[in-house]
Design an enzyme around this catalytic site. Structure first.
Site, PDB file in Angstrom:
ATOM      1  N   ASP A 364       0.628  -1.256  -0.024  1.00  0.00           N
ATOM      2  CA  ASP A 364      -0.051  -0.179  -0.102  1.00  0.00           C
ATOM      3  C   ASP A 364       1.013   1.305  -0.185  1.00  0.00           C
ATOM      4  O   ASP A 364       1.881   1.477   0.927  1.00  0.00           O
ATOM      5  CB  ASP A 364      -0.888  -0.110   1.266  1.00  0.00           C
ATOM      6  CG  ASP A 364      -1.820   1.030   1.376  1.00  0.00           C
ATOM      7  OD1 ASP A 364      -2.536   1.502   0.577  1.00  0.00           O
ATOM      8  OD2 ASP A 364      -1.663   1.848   2.252  1.00  0.00           O
ATOM      9  N   GLU A 400       1.852  -0.349  -5.037  1.00  0.00           N
ATOM     10  CA  GLU A 400       0.941   0.714  -5.532  1.00  0.00           C
ATOM     11  C   GLU A 400       1.868   2.012  -5.413  1.00  0.00           C
ATOM     12  O   GLU A 400       2.117   2.472  -4.583  1.00  0.00           O
ATOM     13  CB  GLU A 400      -0.403   0.884  -4.359  1.00  0.00           C
ATOM     14  CG  GLU A 400      -1.279   1.907  -4.685  1.00  0.00           C
ATOM     15  CD  GLU A 400      -2.189   1.977  -3.581  1.00  0.00           C
ATOM     16  OE1 GLU A 400      -3.367   2.421  -3.888  1.00  0.00           O
ATOM     17  OE2 GLU A 400      -1.793   2.058  -2.405  1.00  0.00           O
TER      18      GLU A 400
END
Length: 744
Positions: A364, A400
């Site tokens: 993330d 990401e």
């Protein structure tokens, strides 16, 4: 011993005295609580603490039994060995040191702290003013000091015995080019699943039901990507509104599985799930959140890192160390520029990859992990640590590649060995099928592997993770049913969530019985899914999209732990079942034809030695696209011809793959597409048509003007007179899917 004490308290005091007498210095490594078969070694890093106390609790974690000062300090690690401790021992820490917010220090021994290396947590966080190192409401805010004990409100740590019998199942080790990712939520996937026992639903045990990995395998999925399962916290503002942090992007402990996903209070439940997935040939990839923690900014609670060594664990403003750098948008940013913090993250990853046997990680806000104080650095400490580590360099690493910090957007900039979420693929494909003008040139880049972003330094097309939906945003069903987000249930007046969705309701906002709208929506779902699964790169599906799951227009359902997000298996209708079979057909086609997942980028250059081009871009006339057609914003139909004779690897020899033609038509009207004549071929065989998904295979002659329905995608394979091995393999795969439907 005080003879006036009740017998149980007297025994407890005696046991405590014996423990304190028997404690030795132990070792500064490994960090955490480590059972060696006799006792437990406790070791915790803090560069600025003056004393650390180990607090032992009863089995429930409710009653503190005693405090033991860790006797030794080596290389900024406090440590001690407790020979009477065992697996199951419940503990926490109290850390002494200066409370000087302006200097970045927030030590407060009144606050019980979670061990950063805890492998298992006991109990859930309960919000209260005692959690904060300062006095809530005080005029000096976080410069004040709170003396209340927080032990009754925080989770405790439990010592584990890591022993587990894995049996014969091994890691599947799926090659990147054959990978199909499937993003799913532990609870949401099984909470309403009829084949999972009621008390297993929503847990790791529920996912371990053999029906679950068998279902994924039937879809053609190779790798399950689980939303965060590291122990996390429900934000106080959500709790106040009766909501929960459903997605889990609010980590408290990087080694401990989330207790709410556990039917039993032991870490082996997660291992059993992984073992079952591996037995079915399915990889397990974890979505991990190392960029921030649940402690927030200077006004947040003191739960772990903040009280252990705030100045080391977090990035603080250089000239105002009272305040936190907030590149995450959540209040704090983990400081991976610090050696011990980098070690923590690397140790956590290795623990999950080795002890828990997971197959990869999706990071993330990964740009933060690669950001040094001077900015993003693809040669920074974290990326270098992953690249050289013999364990981490051998698992799937997915970034990401963005955050809200300076220089936060880094798609295509991660080093070799990494795959990246490609939001350009998502946005381009959504816009194309919505009918936006001027999209065709970008579509050609995206469906051919996004070489403009990734074709460098020996990276391969699989580096582009292609998706049109993910947990964050509309589901596929909502993408074709809503023009606007409908997030009222989140309690933020729909101010939250993305505004640029590139969605289209096709004439009516939300559910409708209009047959024309419904028919077009179903076709658009097939168009989007087919584009993801038949493009060069690594496809990723969102759980539930294969049967049209809806979140009722909520494009930010992070706080909805209810029927909004839970997959409603009992309510899958005929349209949902048909869409699911179409997904199975698409994955079978992708797997059957190697040309659809080649490990080389498509560049369109003519190979004079082999006399072939790997890709040709065709207009509806069947001829190469002209410059004028590329530049015409109204062009909405394109053909992509992949020549199987082109070399499939670096070895300069003629390829033997099947030749494939894909036609993308986003026009609102039918387009007649002239099928090109190809050397060594005889005719074209149609395999996929999103306008008629159950259409039988048909053969078409060269130069035939094939009517391509409005807003549809076709895939055809070249027939060479004799049935090639590649073509027969593909046909058999599709027929097997159609003739042997698998239940979900």
């Amino acid at each position: 011993m005080d003879l006036k004490l009740p017998a149980d308290e007297a025994l407890a005091k005696m046991a405590g005295a014996l423990r304190r007498a028997a404690i030795t210095e132990g070792r500064p490594f490994p960090l955490g609580a480590t059972w060696d078969g006799i006792g437990v070694n406790f070791a915790i890093f803090s560069a600025h603490a003056t004393k650390i106390e180990l607090c032992l609790f009863d089995d429930s974690g409710e009653t503190e039994l005693e405090r033991i000062e860790l006797p030794e300090y080596t290389d900024e690690v406090w440590h001690g060995y407790v020979p009477t401790a065992r697996p199951g021992t419940v503990y926490g820490y109290r850390v002494h040191g200066p409370y000087e917010p302006d200097a970045g220090h927030r030590f407060n021994p009144n606050k019980l702290l979670v061990d950063p290396y805890a492998k298992l947590l006991v109990g859930a966080l309960r919000w209260g003013p005692e959690l904060f190192g300062y006095q809530l409401g005080h005029p000096d805010q976080d410069k004040s000091f709170d003396e209340r004990d927080s032990a009754q409100l925080v989770p405790k740590c439990r010592v584990i015995d890591p022993a587990f019998t894995w049996g014969h199942a091994r890691k599947p080790e799926i090659a990147w080019e054959r990978t199909i990712l499937y993003e799913m939520h532990v609870k949401g996937f099984t909470r309403l699943h009829p084949l999972v026992a009621e008390d297993d639903r929503g847990t790791f045990s529920g996912l371990a039901n053999p029906a679950i990995p068998a279902y994924l395998r039937s879809l053609g999925v190779t790798s399950a990507e689980l939303l965060p399962i590291h122990a996390f916290v429900d934000d106080s503002y959500l709790v106040d509104k009766g909501l929960r942090n459903y997605w889990g992007y609010n980590t408290l402990a990087f080694f401990a599985p989330e207790p709410r996903y556990m039917k039993t209070p032991f870490a082996n439940e997660f291992k059993a799930m992984v073992n079952q997935f591996h037995a079915h040939g399915i990889e397990v990839v974890l979505d991990v959140v190392y960029n921030h923690t649940a402690e927030g900014n200077e006004l947040g609670p003191t739960l772990s890192f903040k009280g252990i060594d705030n100045a080391s664990y977090y990035r603080l403003l250089p000239d105002q160390k009272r305040y936190y750098i907030n590149d995450t948008g959540t209040g704090n940013t983990v400081n991976l520029s610090h050696q011990r913090v980098l070690q923590l993250v690397a140790d956590s990853l290795r623990y999950w990859a080795t002890e828990m046997r997971v197959d990869g990680f999706r990071f993330d806000l990964a740009t933060i992990l690669a950001r040094e104080p001077y900015g993003f650095d693809e040669g920074g400490g974290f990326l270098d640590a992953c690249r050289q580590d013999p364990v981490l360099s051998g698992v799937k690493l997915i970034a990401e590649p963005w955050d809200i910090g300076p220089g936060g957007y880094q798609v295509g900039q991660f080093p070799p060995g990494w795959a990246e979420w490609n939001d350009k693929f998502r946005d381009t494909v959504r816009s194309f099928w919505k009918g936006d003008a001027g999209i065709v040139p970008d579509l050609a880049k995206r469906v051919s592997g996004s070489g403009d972003l990734f074709n460098k330094r020996g990276r391969k097309p699989w580096a582009s993770v292609n998706f049109v939906t993910a947990h964050d945003g509309f589901t596929l069903g909502d993408l074709v049913s809503y023009n606007d987000k409908h997030n009222d249930a989140n309690g933020e007046d729909s101010r939250d969530g993305h505004a640029d969705n590139r969605s289209w309701n096709h004439g009516f906002e939300g559910p409708t019985d209009d047959p024309d709208i419904t028919t077009l929506r179903e076709r658009q779902k097939r168009n989007l899914l087919a584009t993801v699964l038949l493009s060069l790169g690594t496809p990723m599906l969102l759980a539930g999209d294969e049967f049209g799951h809806s979140q009722h227009g909520n494009n930010n359902a992070y706080a909805q732990d209810n029927e909004t997000t839970w997959l409603e298996w009992p309510r899958i209708d005929a349209r949902g079942r048909a869409l699911r079979e179409f997904v199975r057909k698409l994955s079978a086609v992708r797997n059957a034809f190697p040309i659809l997942h080649r490990s080389r980028f498509l560049v369109g250059a003519h190979n004079e030695e082999l006399d072939v081009k790997d890709v040709a871009w065709l207009s509806p006339s069947g001829q190469d696209m002209t410059v004028e057609q590329w530049q015409d914003g109204e062009t909405r139909c394109l053909g992509m011809l992949l020549d199987g004779r082109a070399q499939a690897s670096g070895i300069k020899r003629r390829g033997s793959d099947a030749t494939v033609l894909m036609i993308y038509n986003a026009h609102p009207d039918k387009v007649d597409f002239v099928l090109p004549a190809v050397a060594e071929g005889r005719s074209w065989i149609g395999l996929v048509d999103t306008s008629e998904p159950e259409r039988a295979t048909e053969e078409y002659a060269f130069e035939h003007a094939l009517p391509v329905a409005s807003r549809s995608l076709l895939l055809l394979v070249l027939s060479t007179g004799r049935v090639s091995t590649a073509l027969r393999r593909g046909l058999d795969a599709i027929l097997n899917v159609v003739e042997t439907p698998l239940t979900g």
